[in-house]
Design a protein around this motif. Structure first.
Motif, PDB file in Angstrom:
ATOM      1  N   ALA A 290      -0.670   0.191 -48.338  1.00 52.89           N
ATOM      2  CA  ALA A 290       0.407  -0.541 -49.005  1.00 52.89           C
ATOM      3  C   ALA A 290       0.546  -0.170 -50.474  1.00 52.89           C
ATOM      4  CB  ALA A 290       0.175  -2.046 -48.852  1.00 52.89           C
ATOM      5  N   GLY A 291      -0.521   0.333 -51.081  1.00 48.47           N
ATOM      6  CA  GLY A 291      -0.461   0.667 -52.504  1.00 48.47           C
ATOM      7  C   GLY A 291       0.155   2.013 -52.805  1.00 48.47           C
ATOM      8  N   ALA A 292       0.547   2.750 -51.785  1.00 44.77           N
ATOM      9  CA  ALA A 292       1.136   4.080 -52.012  1.00 44.77           C
ATOM     10  C   ALA A 292       2.500   3.936 -52.682  1.00 44.77           C
ATOM     11  CB  ALA A 292       1.261   4.827 -50.694  1.00 44.77           C
ATOM     12  N   ALA A 293       2.640   4.537 -53.856  1.00 46.18           N
ATOM     13  CA  ALA A 293       3.909   4.450 -54.584  1.00 46.18           C
ATOM     14  C   ALA A 293       4.828   5.582 -54.157  1.00 46.18           C
ATOM     15  CB  ALA A 293       3.653   4.529 -56.086  1.00 46.18           C
ATOM     16  N   GLY A 294       6.125   5.291 -54.129  1.00 51.12           N
ATOM     17  CA  GLY A 294       7.104   6.304 -53.759  1.00 51.12           C
ATOM     18  C   GLY A 294       8.359   5.664 -53.213  1.00 51.12           C
ATOM     19  N   SER A 295       9.049   6.369 -52.346  1.00 51.19           N
ATOM     20  CA  SER A 295      10.299   5.854 -51.782  1.00 51.19           C
ATOM     21  C   SER A 295      10.400   6.278 -50.315  1.00 51.19           C
ATOM     22  CB  SER A 295      11.503   6.374 -52.574  1.00 51.19           C
ATOM     23  OG  SER A 295      11.516   7.795 -52.564  1.00 51.19           O
ATOM     24  N   VAL A 296      11.270   5.583 -49.584  1.00 52.35           N
ATOM     25  CA  VAL A 296      11.515   5.906 -48.182  1.00 52.35           C
ATOM     26  C   VAL A 296      12.947   6.409 -48.051  1.00 52.35           C
ATOM     27  CG1 VAL A 296      11.759   4.988 -45.855  1.00 52.35           C
ATOM     28  CG2 VAL A 296       9.815   4.300 -47.268  1.00 52.35           C
ATOM     29  N   LYS A 297      13.085   7.596 -47.452  1.00 53.02           N
ATOM     30  CA  LYS A 297      14.407   8.161 -47.179  1.00 53.02           C
ATOM     31  C   LYS A 297      14.727   7.902 -45.703  1.00 53.02           C
ATOM     32  CE  LYS A 297      14.873  12.629 -46.809  1.00 53.02           C
ATOM     33  NZ  LYS A 297      15.022  14.069 -47.146  1.00 53.02           N
ATOM     34  N   PHE A 298      15.815   7.175 -45.477  1.00 50.40           N
ATOM     35  CA  PHE A 298      16.246   6.867 -44.108  1.00 50.40           C
ATOM     36  C   PHE A 298      17.260   7.925 -43.667  1.00 50.40           C
ATOM     37  CE2 PHE A 298      14.950   2.826 -45.966  1.00 50.40           C
ATOM     38  CZ  PHE A 298      14.092   2.323 -44.987  1.00 50.40           C
ATOM     39  N   THR A 299      17.016   8.515 -42.503  1.00 50.37           N
ATOM     40  CA  THR A 299      17.916   9.562 -42.003  1.00 50.37           C
ATOM     41  C   THR A 299      18.502   9.150 -40.649  1.00 50.37           C
ATOM     42  OG1 THR A 299      16.199  10.789 -40.819  1.00 50.37           O
ATOM     43  CG2 THR A 299      16.520  11.313 -43.155  1.00 50.37           C
ATOM     44  N   ASP A 300      19.655   9.734 -40.351  1.00 53.01           N
ATOM     45  CA  ASP A 300      20.364   9.456 -39.092  1.00 53.01           C
ATOM     46  C   ASP A 300      20.817  10.792 -38.508  1.00 53.01           C
ATOM     47  OD1 ASP A 300      21.900   8.525 -36.992  1.00 53.01           O
ATOM     48  OD2 ASP A 300      23.605   7.963 -38.289  1.00 53.01           O
ATOM     49  N   THR A 301      20.391  11.062 -37.280  1.00 56.99           N
ATOM     50  CA  THR A 301      20.845  12.263 -36.575  1.00 56.99           C
ATOM     51  C   THR A 301      21.855  11.837 -35.513  1.00 56.99           C
ATOM     52  OG1 THR A 301      18.748  13.380 -36.925  1.00 56.99           O
ATOM     53  CG2 THR A 301      20.164  14.235 -35.186  1.00 56.99           C
ATOM     54  N   ALA A 302      23.078  12.300 -35.690  1.00 55.52           N
ATOM     55  CA  ALA A 302      24.149  11.954 -34.746  1.00 55.52           C
ATOM     56  C   ALA A 302      25.052  13.150 -34.579  1.00 55.52           C
ATOM     57  CB  ALA A 302      24.940  10.743 -35.262  1.00 55.52           C
ATOM     58  N   GLY A 303      25.433  13.437 -33.341  1.00 55.25           N
ATOM     59  CA  GLY A 303      26.328  14.558 -33.076  1.00 55.25           C
ATOM     60  C   GLY A 303      25.739  15.890 -33.482  1.00 55.25           C
ATOM     61  N   GLY A 304      24.401  16.023 -33.463  1.00 50.85           N
ATOM     62  CA  GLY A 304      23.748  17.283 -33.793  1.00 50.85           C
ATOM     63  C   GLY A 304      23.554  17.511 -35.279  1.00 50.85           C
ATOM     64  N   ALA A 305      23.995  16.589 -36.122  1.00 51.44           N
ATOM     65  CA  ALA A 305      23.851  16.733 -37.580  1.00 51.44           C
ATOM     66  C   ALA A 305      22.998  15.595 -38.118  1.00 51.44           C
ATOM     67  CB  ALA A 305      25.212  16.746 -38.260  1.00 51.44           C
ATOM     68  N   THR A 306      22.172  15.903 -39.125  1.00 55.41           N
ATOM     69  CA  THR A 306      21.310  14.892 -39.746  1.00 55.41           C
ATOM     70  C   THR A 306      21.817  14.591 -41.146  1.00 55.41           C
ATOM     71  OG1 THR A 306      19.377  15.646 -38.497  1.00 55.41           O
ATOM     72  CG2 THR A 306      18.961  14.350 -40.473  1.00 55.41           C
ATOM     73  N   SER A 307      21.945  13.304 -41.456  1.00 54.19           N
ATOM     74  CA  SER A 307      22.409  12.871 -42.773  1.00 54.19           C
ATOM     75  C   SER A 307      21.449  11.813 -43.323  1.00 54.19           C
ATOM     76  CB  SER A 307      23.828  12.293 -42.688  1.00 54.19           C
ATOM     77  OG  SER A 307      23.842  11.162 -41.827  1.00 54.19           O
ATOM     78  N   THR A 308      21.511  11.617 -44.619  1.00 55.39           N
ATOM     79  CA  THR A 308      20.671  10.605 -45.274  1.00 55.39           C
ATOM     80  C   THR A 308      21.481   9.335 -45.449  1.00 55.39           C
ATOM     81  OG1 THR A 308      19.392  12.288 -46.445  1.00 55.39           O
ATOM     82  CG2 THR A 308      19.331  10.064 -47.333  1.00 55.39           C
ATOM     83  N   LEU A 309      20.975   8.240 -44.876  1.00 57.28           N
ATOM     84  CA  LEU A 309      21.656   6.949 -45.017  1.00 57.28           C
ATOM     85  C   LEU A 309      21.398   6.346 -46.397  1.00 57.28           C
ATOM     86  CD1 LEU A 309      20.851   5.404 -41.510  1.00 57.28           C
ATOM     87  CD2 LEU A 309      22.980   6.492 -42.271  1.00 57.28           C
TER      88      LEU A 309
END
Length: 503
Positions: A290-309
């Motif tokens: 829990a103490g790990a500092a940083g950020s979470v990148k949420f991604t979505d793969t739809a229609g064969g392409a991946t994007s960052t939400l």
């Protein structure tokens, strides 16, 4: 009864004086020979009132039966003063090296008093003369010296000749070590009697403060060596001017970075598995530890392409993103942890979670959209209000003093909506020296010009205004800039793309 005691004391005194006199006579005619050895003086340092003993580096020649010891130096007679009378060699114990151990019968302060002086200073040479009882010829000499660095303190080394020192550095544990591990630096200084301090260094940087040498060594323990290769040294600074300082050889020491802690990331989606289009979908990434500092990148793969939400900072081990803009169809969500310090924590990816967004089923919702429109402003400014014209010169007709120059630029900034237009004008008062002299303001004219403007702005410079020809002070005319004159004009038009600027 009293008379007998006095007689005995007097007799003892006479005997002592006679013995000393005899010893002096025995040594007075001694001829010095080439030294056959040296004297070790103990103690090596001491006071004028200390007892001193000599240990010769060897025995006297076999034909010698007696020894005589002299001292020479500042205050003593040129041929020296006997400090040990003509004595049988058998009187003195033998040292481990075969030499003789000869103690002085008095202190240096006593000998100075016998010689008739009080200030002990500089070098004093001692000579142990090997001889026979009644022949003053030396059969071999042992020599040594002390130096009085003050009237009361001596040492057996020449203070003008410094003793070299050597410093060796050892580092434990043997490298490489992991960052944060306690590392001990130990300096060994020789000779062992050299007192002072050791400054441990990492390259040109000091490690802590200087450490006092104790028993020939000084040590420092530190946990602050960063990852990388370090050049460690120990610099000895002597406390006494009798020693030279010294620096150890460089010790190359490798410190390895602490391996980054492994993390893991889990992803949860709510509502689970399915949601109709335009419905809010919440993605929650949980990062361990829990103490790990940083950020979470949420991604979505739809229609064969991946994007960052979206990317969300981790707080208390988790990050949450909510979206209502997912298109209809199949999706695959992941959460990717990006550490703030890759050296401290590794990155990690969650498992992919499949998700279905169904067709819009109809909902009733409303939003209120608000914006605030500022009124803008029209601002005029001069960076430097001080203008100095050249000194006036006489004109060709010889009837008028004239001068000319540029005034400082005037900047006008218009941030008002609608571009309503503006006009800049200028006017001057009479000039004055603050006392009784003045120049009528009518005698100043100008020729306005445009320096710069926005491409969409139309700015027209005003007409040139000639100066009056020498209007007198008190003249109430309106020539020149005594009256307000237009500098430039910007008529209303389409709103400019950027504020206009003009002098």
């Amino acid at each position: 009864m009293l008379k007998n005691r006095v007689s005995r004391a007097l007799a003892l005194g006479v005997a002592a004086v006679t013995a000393a006199f005899a010893a002096g006579l025995a040594g007075a005619g001694a001829a010095y020979a080439a030294p056959i050895g040296t004297i070790e003086i103990n103690p090596a340092t001491g006071a004028d009132t200390s007892g001193i003993a000599f240990t010769t580096s060897g025995a006297c020649p076999s034909n010698a039966t007696n020894v005589l010891v002299k001292v020479a130096g500042s205050g003593f007679p040129a041929d020296g003063l006997n400090v040990v009378g003509n004595s049988p060699i058998s009187t003195y114990p033998t040292a481990g090296n075969g030499g003789m151990i000869i103690p002085l019968s008095s202190t240096m302060r006593d000998y100075a008093s016998q010689a008739g002086f009080t200030t002990l200073q500089g070098k004093y040479d001692f000579t142990v003369i090997c001889r026979t009882a009644f022949n003053g010829t030396s059969l071999g000499d042992y020599t040594g010296a002390v130096w009085f660095t003050s009237n009361t303190i001596y040492q057996n080394t020449d203070p003008a000749v410094k003793t070299d020192t050597a410093t060796a550095l050892a580092v434990t544990p043997a490298g490489p070590a992991q960052a944060g591990t306690p590392v001990t630096l130990t300096a060994t200084v020789t000779p062992g009697g050299a007192g002072g301090t050791v400054q441990f260094k990492d390259g040109a940087n000091n490690l802590g403060t200087a450490v006092t040498v104790n028993g020939g060594t000084a040590a420092l323990t530190t946990s602050n060596l960063g990852a990388g290769t370090h050049s460690l040294t120990a610099v000895f600074t002597p406390a006494s001017a009798s020693y030279n300082g010294s620096t150890s050889s460089n010790v190359s020491y490798v410190v390895q970075a602490v391996p980054a802690a492994t993390t893991s990331t889990a992803l949860a989606v709510s509502p689970a598995a399915f949601a109709p289009q335009f419905s809010p979908v919440t993605l929650t990434g949980t990062v361990t530890p829990a103490g790990a500092a940083g950020s979470v990148k949420f991604t979505d793969t739809a229609g064969g392409a991946t994007s960052t939400l979206g990317t969300v900072a981790v707080a208390n081990g988790s990050a949450t993103l909510t979206t209502s803009s997912l298109p209809v169809g199949d999706h695959s969500f992941t959460a990717v942890f990006v550490p703030a310090d890759p050296g401290a924590h590794t990155g990690s990816d969650s498992n992919a979670i499949p998700y279905m967004v169904g067709a819009f089923t109809g909902v009733s919702a409303s939003e209120t959209i608000t914006t605030t429109v500022t009124s803008g402003a029209l601002a005029i400014s001069v960076a430097n209000p001080q203008v100095t014209l050249p000194s006036p010169v006489l004109n060709a007709d010889g009837d008028l003093l004239t001068t000319a120059g540029s005034i400082n630029p005037v900047t006008l900034t218009d941030t008002r909506a609608g571009n309503p237009g503006w006009t800049v004008s200028g006017q001057v008062t009479d000039f004055s020296d603050g006392a009784t002299h003045g120049i009528n303001g009518q005698n100043l004219g100008w020729a306005p010009k445009l320096v710069d403007k926005a491409p969409a702005q139309t700015v027209t410079p005003g007409s040139a205004v000639p100066a009056a020809r020498g209007a007198a002070t008190g003249d109430t005319g309106t020539a020149g800039l005594k009256s307000a004159r237009t500098s430039r004009t910007a008529p209303g038009s389409a709103p400019p793309t950027s504020p206009p600027t003009s002098p």
